[in-house]
Design an enzyme around this catalytic site. Sequence first.
Site, PDB file in Angstrom:
ATOM      1  N   HIS A   1       1.427   5.503   6.382  1.00 20.29           N
ATOM      2  CA  HIS A   1       1.061   6.074   5.081  1.00 20.29           C
ATOM      3  C   HIS A   1       1.217   7.590   5.092  1.00 20.29           C
ATOM      4  O   HIS A   1       1.350   8.191   6.150  1.00 20.29           O
ATOM      5  CB  HIS A   1      -0.375   5.665   4.726  1.00 20.29           C
ATOM      6  CG  HIS A   1      -0.524   4.177   4.620  1.00 20.29           C
ATOM      7  ND1 HIS A   1      -0.968   3.392   5.668  1.00 20.29           N
ATOM      8  CD2 HIS A   1      -0.235   3.335   3.617  1.00 20.29           C
ATOM      9  CE1 HIS A   1      -0.955   2.122   5.292  1.00 20.29           C
ATOM     10  NE2 HIS A   1      -0.512   2.049   4.065  1.00 20.29           N
TER      11      HIS A   1
ATOM     12  N   ASP B   1      -2.202   6.691  12.104  1.00 19.00           N
ATOM     13  CA  ASP B   1      -1.484   5.899  11.103  1.00 19.00           C
ATOM     14  C   ASP B   1      -0.218   6.676  10.741  1.00 19.00           C
ATOM     15  O   ASP B   1      -0.278   7.698  10.055  1.00 19.00           O
ATOM     16  CB  ASP B   1      -2.371   5.693   9.869  1.00 19.00           C
ATOM     17  CG  ASP B   1      -1.648   4.952   8.729  1.00 19.00           C
ATOM     18  OD1 ASP B   1      -0.404   4.838   8.773  1.00 19.00           O
ATOM     19  OD2 ASP B   1      -2.331   4.499   7.792  1.00 19.00           O
TER      20      ASP B   1
ATOM     21  N   SER C   1       0.805  -1.218   0.000  1.00 17.45           N
ATOM     22  CA  SER C   1       0.000   0.000   0.000  1.00 17.45           C
ATOM     23  C   SER C   1       0.841   1.271   0.000  1.00 17.45           C
ATOM     24  O   SER C   1       0.330   2.342  -0.311  1.00 17.45           O
ATOM     25  CB  SER C   1      -0.955   0.015   1.188  1.00 17.45           C
ATOM     26  OG  SER C   1      -0.227   0.126   2.382  1.00 17.45           O
TER      27      SER C   1
END
Length: 493
Positions: A463, A460, A209
């Site tokens: 990312h 998070d 990702s």
Amino acid sequence: MGLPGRRNPASLRRSGRLPVYVAGVFFVASILLMFRDEILYLTTARSPSLPTAGSSDGAGLIQRREELSVNKPVLRGHGGKPEKHHSVTERHRKVSAKRRPKKKKATKAAARKKVMAAPVAAGAELNVPETCDLSKGKWVFDNATYPLYREEACEFLTAQVTCMRNGRRDDGYQKWQWQPRDCDLPPAFDARLFMERLRGKRLMFVGDSLNRNQWESMVCLVQPALSPGKNYVTWWEGQRVVLHAWEYNATVEFYWAPFLVESNSDDPKMHSVRDRVIKPEAIAAHAGDWLGVDYLVFNTYIWWMNTLNMKVVRPTGKTWEEYDEVGRIEAYRRVLDTWATWVNDNVDPARTSVFFMSVSPLHISPEAWGNPGGVRCAKETAPVQNWHGPLWLGTDWDMFRAAANASRAVGRRRRRVPVTFVDVTAMSELRKDAHTSVHTIRQGRVLTPEQQADPATYADCIHWCLPGVPDVWNLMLYARILSRPAAATGRVV
Ligand SMILES: *[C@@H]1O[C@H](CO)[C@@H](O)[C@H](O)[C@H]1NC(C)=O
Ligand SMILES: *[C@@H]1O[C@H](CO)[C@@H](O)[C@H](O)[C@H]1NC(C)=O
Ligand SMILES: *[C@@H]1O[C@H](CO)[C@@H](O)[C@H](O)[C@H]1NC(C)=O
């Protein structure tokens, strides 16, 4: 692109600082242990509403720590003036003028040409030297040319990365340009120029990702060159998300293969499994889809970081349950070897350019950058600045080196396929301000105000917000690709 410098442990001991470093290592290790469960949860979260593989990739136990001596990260505050901005802009104008010769500007362009540092190679549009190490440099605040596109103007961005729309207030993280020490990056991404190079071709990001994060950045960067109604994104043609650009007969694709080789986590929509198991020598099921692609950009890292050992299907194993546990780095080397063999045997260097993106770092222990009152990466609004010495973020430099080595080694194999290792690790380690943090989604929904108020649980720090750091990684790809002649795409090493 080079490896980060290392300090001599003996000199540390002499200076009596070793106990401090050891304490630091223990501290980071204990923080990582503390967050392990949460990270495992992040890993197993998935988003039903998003057409993407919307889960966050996990990271977890990271046992090895290396000292990264950041060479004088002399970064300016928001008030600073970008040092080389003017010259960079000048050079870009030269290139632009060359490209679109308008009568009025032709004489000016000719005059400027005299002061150009290096001639543009025949068939190339830019002149960033292949020998210039783009990984060494500094972040410079630049609100004149950054962000390279506006968050609300890019129709392709998913809710995972639209931090401002998800409630982030400060937007300074969008406004830093990377100034390499020894040369200049292009100041902007010329979408039309890039799409002309891509005409009749395919560009594919293959990996996890983080590579999807970079794909999202790339489709935003090229969007200005696309006419409305003449492009569309298809979500999940098998393992792929594909931007079709009709006008150019070109595609910009993302291919889900978080370990590159075959694994039990390969379903792009249902990859949340408790025990990740890989087949380190099996790549054909994925690699068949990479044949004939013109620009291949690989990565694999974050999915390795949950456990100290990798679960590897036995040679005789028939199911994902029949596995052995192998040390992470050993399994990683086997996978890289499988990948390198595939590249050597299947890539035509006259047609295809191969890139490998280095480790994308995490920011989950604010003590590491001298902010003991911080909560993971939440509330960070500026890059690490004026930091002399190692940053212990938990980056696995052994894996970094293994990937760098494997990339180099492909060029020494029989068919000498050049692979460009794109080193973004140390530069991105400085960007504690640029992660999605609590301004992202969880299980398909933007975090609630209550969740946003609890960054220790929900931030998070893997990312990246867009626009943001992956745009700069793509600017590096752009610089490499357009500095090479169109016909001979590969780099000779
Ligand atoms: C850019 O930043 C400077 C310094 O912070 C500020 O004075 C200026 O108003 C900003 N310009 C824009 C267009 O945001
Ligand atoms: C479109 O691009 C593909 C490669 O992606 C190529 O095989 C095909 O010939 C191209 N078609 C045209 C009409 O240029
Ligand atoms: C570097 O790559 C070569 C060729 O694949 C391999 O033989 C060697 O063991 C690798 N070294 C390291 C330190 O990974």
